[in-house]
Enzyme design. Structure first.
Site, PDB file in Angstrom:
ATOM      1  N   LYS A  88       0.849  -1.189   0.000  1.00 46.41           N
ATOM      2  CA  LYS A  88       0.000   0.000   0.000  1.00 46.41           C
ATOM      3  C   LYS A  88       0.878   1.231   0.000  1.00 46.41           C
ATOM      4  CE  LYS A  88      -4.099   1.968   0.872  1.00 46.41           C
ATOM      5  NZ  LYS A  88      -3.934   2.728  -0.372  1.00 46.41           N
TER       6      LYS A  88
ATOM      7  N   LYS B 203       5.026   1.932   8.539  1.00 44.91           N
ATOM      8  CA  LYS B 203       3.828   2.659   8.977  1.00 44.91           C
ATOM      9  C   LYS B 203       2.631   1.709   9.070  1.00 44.91           C
ATOM     10  CE  LYS B 203       3.536   6.853   7.313  1.00 44.91           C
ATOM     11  NZ  LYS B 203       3.203   8.037   6.480  1.00 44.91           N
TER      12      LYS B 203
ATOM     13  N   LYS C  82       5.051   2.128  -3.023  1.00 48.10           N
ATOM     14  CA  LYS C  82       5.031   3.545  -3.416  1.00 48.10           C
ATOM     15  C   LYS C  82       5.233   3.613  -4.922  1.00 48.10           C
ATOM     16  CE  LYS C  82       4.629   7.538  -1.269  1.00 48.10           C
ATOM     17  NZ  LYS C  82       3.870   7.792  -0.025  1.00 48.10           N
TER      18      LYS C  82
ATOM     19  N   THR D 174      -5.375  12.602   8.314  1.00 48.66           N
ATOM     20  CA  THR D 174      -3.981  12.654   8.799  1.00 48.66           C
ATOM     21  C   THR D 174      -3.898  13.521  10.057  1.00 48.66           C
ATOM     22  OG1 THR D 174      -3.190  12.311   6.573  1.00 48.66           O
ATOM     23  CG2 THR D 174      -1.624  13.264   8.124  1.00 48.66           C
TER      24      THR D 174
ATOM     25  N   ASN E 242      -3.076  20.870   3.657  1.00 49.77           N
ATOM     26  CA  ASN E 242      -4.108  19.950   4.150  1.00 49.77           C
ATOM     27  C   ASN E 242      -3.882  19.593   5.620  1.00 49.77           C
ATOM     28  OD1 ASN E 242      -4.983  17.192   4.898  1.00 49.77           O
ATOM     29  ND2 ASN E 242      -5.969  17.214   2.903  1.00 49.77           N
TER      30      ASN E 242
ATOM     31  N   SER F 101      -7.514   5.306   4.571  1.00 51.06           N
ATOM     32  CA  SER F 101      -7.405   4.645   3.263  1.00 51.06           C
ATOM     33  C   SER F 101      -7.757   3.164   3.393  1.00 51.06           C
ATOM     34  CB  SER F 101      -5.983   4.751   2.722  1.00 51.06           C
ATOM     35  OG  SER F 101      -5.841   5.898   1.921  1.00 51.06           O
TER      36      SER F 101
HETATM   37  P1  NAD Z   1       0.122  20.441   1.173  1.00 53.82           P
HETATM   38  O1  NAD Z   1       0.791  20.586  -0.141  1.00 53.82           O
HETATM   39  O2  NAD Z   1      -1.369  20.549   1.256  1.00 53.82           O
HETATM   40  O3  NAD Z   1       0.733  21.500   2.232  1.00 53.82           O
HETATM   41  C1  NAD Z   1       2.093  21.760   2.382  1.00 53.82           C
HETATM   42  C2  NAD Z   1       2.243  23.141   3.016  1.00 53.82           C
HETATM   43  O4  NAD Z   1       3.624  23.352   3.308  1.00 53.82           O
HETATM   44  C3  NAD Z   1       1.818  24.302   2.118  1.00 53.82           C
HETATM   45  O5  NAD Z   1       1.064  25.211   2.897  1.00 53.82           O
HETATM   46  C4  NAD Z   1       3.150  24.961   1.714  1.00 53.82           C
HETATM   47  O6  NAD Z   1       3.020  26.351   1.479  1.00 53.82           O
HETATM   48  C5  NAD Z   1       3.956  24.692   2.970  1.00 53.82           C
HETATM   49  N1  NAD Z   1       5.396  24.864   2.778  1.00 53.82           N
HETATM   50  C6  NAD Z   1       6.165  24.551   1.708  1.00 53.82           C
HETATM   51  N2  NAD Z   1       7.438  24.925   1.931  1.00 53.82           N
HETATM   52  C7  NAD Z   1       7.462  25.486   3.161  1.00 53.82           C
HETATM   53  C8  NAD Z   1       8.479  26.094   3.963  1.00 53.82           C
HETATM   54  N3  NAD Z   1       9.731  26.171   3.521  1.00 53.82           N
HETATM   55  N4  NAD Z   1       8.141  26.580   5.189  1.00 53.82           N
HETATM   56  C9  NAD Z   1       6.871  26.493   5.636  1.00 53.82           C
HETATM   57  N5  NAD Z   1       5.877  25.953   4.925  1.00 53.82           N
HETATM   58  C10 NAD Z   1       6.161  25.457   3.708  1.00 53.82           C
HETATM   59  O7  NAD Z   1       0.615  19.028   1.747  1.00 53.82           O
HETATM   60  P2  NAD Z   1      -0.041  18.109   2.884  1.00 53.82           P
HETATM   61  O8  NAD Z   1      -0.900  17.088   2.223  1.00 53.82           O
HETATM   62  O9  NAD Z   1      -0.582  18.950   3.983  1.00 53.82           O
HETATM   63  O10 NAD Z   1       1.271  17.334   3.376  1.00 53.82           O
HETATM   64  C11 NAD Z   1       2.207  17.970   4.246  1.00 53.82           C
HETATM   65  C12 NAD Z   1       3.144  16.906   4.780  1.00 53.82           C
HETATM   66  O11 NAD Z   1       2.372  15.896   5.430  1.00 53.82           O
HETATM   67  C13 NAD Z   1       3.982  16.170   3.727  1.00 53.82           C
HETATM   68  O12 NAD Z   1       5.228  15.806   4.292  1.00 53.82           O
HETATM   69  C14 NAD Z   1       3.181  14.902   3.468  1.00 53.82           C
HETATM   70  O13 NAD Z   1       3.992  13.847   2.983  1.00 53.82           O
HETATM   71  C15 NAD Z   1       2.685  14.633   4.875  1.00 53.82           C
HETATM   72  N6  NAD Z   1       1.523  13.749   4.891  1.00 53.82           N
HETATM   73  C16 NAD Z   1       0.326  14.167   4.390  1.00 53.82           C
HETATM   74  C17 NAD Z   1      -0.745  13.273   4.395  1.00 53.82           C
HETATM   75  C18 NAD Z   1      -2.097  13.718   3.915  1.00 53.82           C
HETATM   76  O14 NAD Z   1      -3.044  12.912   4.023  1.00 53.82           O
HETATM   77  N7  NAD Z   1      -2.269  14.919   3.405  1.00 53.82           N
HETATM   78  C19 NAD Z   1      -0.585  11.971   4.896  1.00 53.82           C
HETATM   79  C20 NAD Z   1       0.653  11.579   5.425  1.00 53.82           C
HETATM   80  C21 NAD Z   1       1.711  12.491   5.407  1.00 53.82           C
END
Ligand code: NAD
Length: 421
Positions: free
Chosen positions: A69, A93, A105, A189, A219, A350
């Site tokens: 997954k 995980k 992945k 998340t 998000n 998921s």
């Molecule tokens: P997203 O793209 O919605 O949000 C990322 C945010 O980070 C944006 O607001 C962006 O402006 C900000 N950002 C980028 N560079 C930056 C910096 N230098 N300083 C401060 N902020 C900065 O992404 P997301 O889905 O919220 O995911 C964020 C993290 O969480 C990632 O590492 C992702 O792998 C992890 N994650 C997300 C999920 C999910 O379900 N969305 C699940 C597991 C892990």
């Protein structure tokens, strides 16, 4: 794989965890390499009539505990090494959460912002045409990742259904709700991290009025800010890629979310509701009780870890703290709730989507929340106990907890001592 590959760095966690367990060498031999990584070139017709090819991969790292997954990433800098490392993390995980999955992945080396919408659809469908024999509801189940979303998952599920000649919604998760997606996936998340922190609040010395700094306001960042402030928490600082805002008395989360919804940075709220300007770098050292990295990898490193004032770090991002920073935080007594536990709410919902697709019976959002909460609390508590008993940081404890489950499954096939005695 070169000495300093990303995967080699990630494998250090495997050795660290193995040092705390009495496991058969077979286990390490099995987990130190990806089981299969397939590389293809996707060829699509561009809008101008030309043909263009893109490198793409799918890795099934380990499937001892169930079908693999993991998400599909569209990124111009994607590499096979990165895909295998992310698949290794997914293996752990899923084991941390006791989901019946291995880790996988996928990625396409592309900048999706340079494609038209029609080109993006053709590329998404081409990915499934290339990997249809590798994926499957009982084999390998993709999901969204960086720069892929629910609409792309919908196209991919549709392409797979056309190839196999029947509807197979369980082949992919993160679909739109109208196409078999699950309630509660949007904030899963952050919600998982929220349940975890609430459950371990006493042990971590947190109260409901804790002061919180959130790095990254996408998000994960927006949802955690909303969930915590709804419970009485004070969000004192947030950042995005353009900068940060601060308010000692607590930021107006509604105002920040509205700015993002209108395509503006959080910085655009400076001057309103007492919001002050802060540099994005300064956010890590803000005076607060909990720091939530929710942006990118390696954001807390050797040079800024010393400035952290929070007593708790909740890793919603994947890999936000470097190993050097980990050591510094540990010496300062900062508790880090690690990514493979703290952000596992996403893969857990998921999993709920996959279960609902297979049974053809769908749960309401209250049931999703309840089930998510039960799993986060159960696994969070178990890892807390491992950490306390063995006097090891929560990250090592999470790897120990996952490795124990992986080892049981690998050893159940027989070990060297079984075959030679
Ligand atoms: P997203 O793209 O919605 O949000 C990322 C945010 O980070 C944006 O607001 C962006 O402006 C900000 N950002 C980028 N560079 C930056 C910096 N230098 N300083 C401060 N902020 C900065 O992404 P997301 O889905 O919220 O995911 C964020 C993290 O969480 C990632 O590492 C992702 O792998 C992890 N994650 C997300 C999920 C999910 O379900 N969305 C699940 C597991 C892990």
């Amino acid at each position: 794989m070169t000495e300093d590959s990303l995967l080699n760095h990630a494998l250090v966690r495997l050795d660290e965890a193995a040092a705390h367990l009495n496991i058969d060498p077979d286990v390490i031999e099995k987990l130190k390499f990806a089981r299969e990584t397939t590389k293809v070139r996707l060829m699509i017709r561009m809008d101008d009539g030309s043909r263009k090819s893109f490198l793409a991969w799918r890795c099934r790292y380990d499937d001892t505990r169930g079908p693999t997954k993991g998400g599909i990433r569209f990124h111009p800098e994607a590499t096979a090494d990165e895909v295998e490392t992310l698949a290794f993390w997914m293996t752990f995980k899923c084991a941390v959460m006791n989901l019946p999955y291995g880790g996988g992945k996928g990625a396409v080396q592309v900048d999706p912002r340079k494609l038209s919408k029609a080109e993006l659809e053709r590329l998404s469908r081409a990915y499934i045409q290339a990997f249809a024999r590798i994926i499957g509801p009982d084999r390998d189940i993709p999901a969204p990742d960086v720069y892929t979303n629910s609409m792309i998952m919908g196209w991919m599920a549709d392409e797979y259904a056309q190839i196999v000649g029947q509807a197979e919604p369980a082949v992919i998760t993160g679909k739109p709700i109208a196409l078999g997606g699950s309630m509660g996936r949007g904030d899963a998340t952050a919600r998982g991290g929220f349940y975890l922190v609430r459950h371990l609040a006493e042990e971590c010395g947190l109260t409901k009025s804790a002061r919180v700094a959130v790095q990254g306001f996408g998000n994960a960042g927006q949802h955690i800010a909303r969930l915590l402030s709804d419970e009485g928490g004070k969000i004192v600082a947030v950042s995005d890629s353009e900068g940060a805002v601060y308010s000692a008395g607590g930021l107006d989360v509604g105002l920040l979310v509205a700015a993002k919804d209108q395509g503006r940075s959080v910085v655009s709220t400076v001057g309103q509701a007492g919001h002050e300007l802060l540099s994005a770098e300064a956010l890590v050292g803000v005076d607060c009780d909990m720091l939530v990295p929710a942006a990118l990898e390696n954001m807390i490193h050797e040079d800024n870890a010393g400035s952290v004032k929070a007593r708790l770090v909740l890793e919603l991002a994947n890999g936000p703290v470097t190993p050097e920073a980990d050591r510094i935080l540990s010496e300062k007594g900062v508790i880090v709730l690690p990514d493979i536990l703290a952000n596992a709410g996403g893969v857990t919902v998921s999993y709920f989507e996959w279960v609902q697709n297979r049974q053809g019976f769908y749960w309401d959002v209250a049931e999703i929340h309840q089930r998510l909460r039960t799993i986060m609390e159960r696994e969070g508590r178990a890892i807390w106990s491992v950490s306390a008993e063995k006097r090891i940081p929560m990250r090592t404890a999470a790897y120990v907890h996952a490795l124990q489950r992986l080892a049981e499954a690998i050893e159940a096939h027989g070990t060297q001592s079984f075959f030679t005695s």
